[in-house]
Design a protein around this motif. Structure first.
Motif: not given
Length: 299
Positions: A181-184, A230-232, A237-238, A292-294
């Motif tokens: 879950d992206l919110d976790k 940390d951001s999962r 963004s750059k 950016g990146y993920r």
């Protein structure tokens, strides 16, 4: 000295006497004692001799240029390197970063911005845990008229700093699980490890591993991978990542320009190479075009 009472020393490697004097003034006002050298060979020797916290390094130097000097310095020292270039060509800044510099400033520079960039770097960890910082030798505070240091001059020998390596328990890649879950918040073990697709990062120990093998990352590369962990799966963004490298997450008084974003791309390319990641079929880091990146999806 800084607020903790520790001595702060900077080495200035610059062949232009006017710019060298300006750098000595700026750094002295920032609380540094300074040692100056007017060529690359003596500059490298000065870093080895005095183990500075910060080193400013001109690109165009007699003898060996700033790029070669940075490579030599980085082979034995973890000093923060600020590269100075009189040309505004992007390739100079990128080559400087690839040579081991932590930041770059284009001449003519604004003294206030240079000082702010240096102070931002100092807010980031200088050494990995367990590495005792070498004590700076007793050196008299030097005003702008300080004589240029030479390797041939007599000086009390000081041990060259070493970059410590740390071993960590080998861990197998985690079993495939559904997308989180992206919110976790990120999943963190009791020992402080964050894990994703066989990549493990421990922020406190500043260690990163892939499939149990420790990676040799620069400060910037580690900060980038830690930010993404940390951001999962949320996109960073750059511009966000450029601020992260300055130690100014989300808030800055200075504009993030295209060169700053390009520097993030260079660090990210080096990070992916060390991770063994395939940009076409990423296991760890995805590029979100135009943003950016993920982290890549869990496989």
């Amino acid at each position: 000295m800084d607020d903790s009472g520790e001595r702060r020393l900077a080495v200035i490697i610059e062949d232009d006497p006017d710019i060298r004097g300006l750098l000595e003034t700026v750094l002295s006002q920032a609380g540094f004692e300074t040692v100056s050298a007017d060529n690359g060979i003596d500059g490298v020797a000065a870093v080895r001799q005095f183990d500075p916290v910060v080193t400013t390094l001109d690109v165009s130097l007699p003898g060996i240029d700033g790029f070669e000097a940075a490579k030599r310095i980085r082979s034995f020292s973890n000093t923060y390197i600020v590269m100075l270039t009189a040309r505004d060509e992007e390739i100079d800044a990128l080559q400087g970063l690839e040579s081991g510099a932590d930041d770059y400033v284009t001449k003519p520079f604004r003294p206030r911005e240079l000082r702010a960039r240096i102070e931002a770097m100092l807010r980031r960890p200088r050494a990995t845990p367990g590495e005792a910082p070498a004590a700076a030798p007793a050196v008299d505070a030097r005003p702008a008229s300080t004589p240029v240091w030479s390797a041939s001059a007599e000086a009390a020998p000081a041990p060259a700093p070493t970059q410590a390596r740390h071993s960590a328990p080998v861990a197998s890649a985690p079993a495939a699980t559904p997308l989180p879950d992206l919110d976790k918040p990120p999943v963190v073990s009791e020992e402080g490890w964050i894990e994703h697709n066989g990549l493990r990062v421990n922020r406190e120990m500043r260690i990163a591993e892939v499939d149990g093998v420790e990676l040799e990352l620069t400060r910037s590369e580690f900060d980038l991978v830690a930010a993404l962990m940390d951001s999962r799966r949320r996109v960073r963004s750059k511009a966000d990542l450029a601020l992260r490298l300055r130690g100014e997450d989300y808030v800055t008084t200075y504009y993030v320009n295209d060169a700053d974003k390009r520097a993030v791309e260079v660090h990210m390319a080096n990070l992916r190479r060390k991770l063994g990641d395939n940009i076409a079929a990423p296991r760890f880091i995805e590029t979100v075009r135009g943003v950016g990146y993920r982290l890549a999806a869990i496989n």
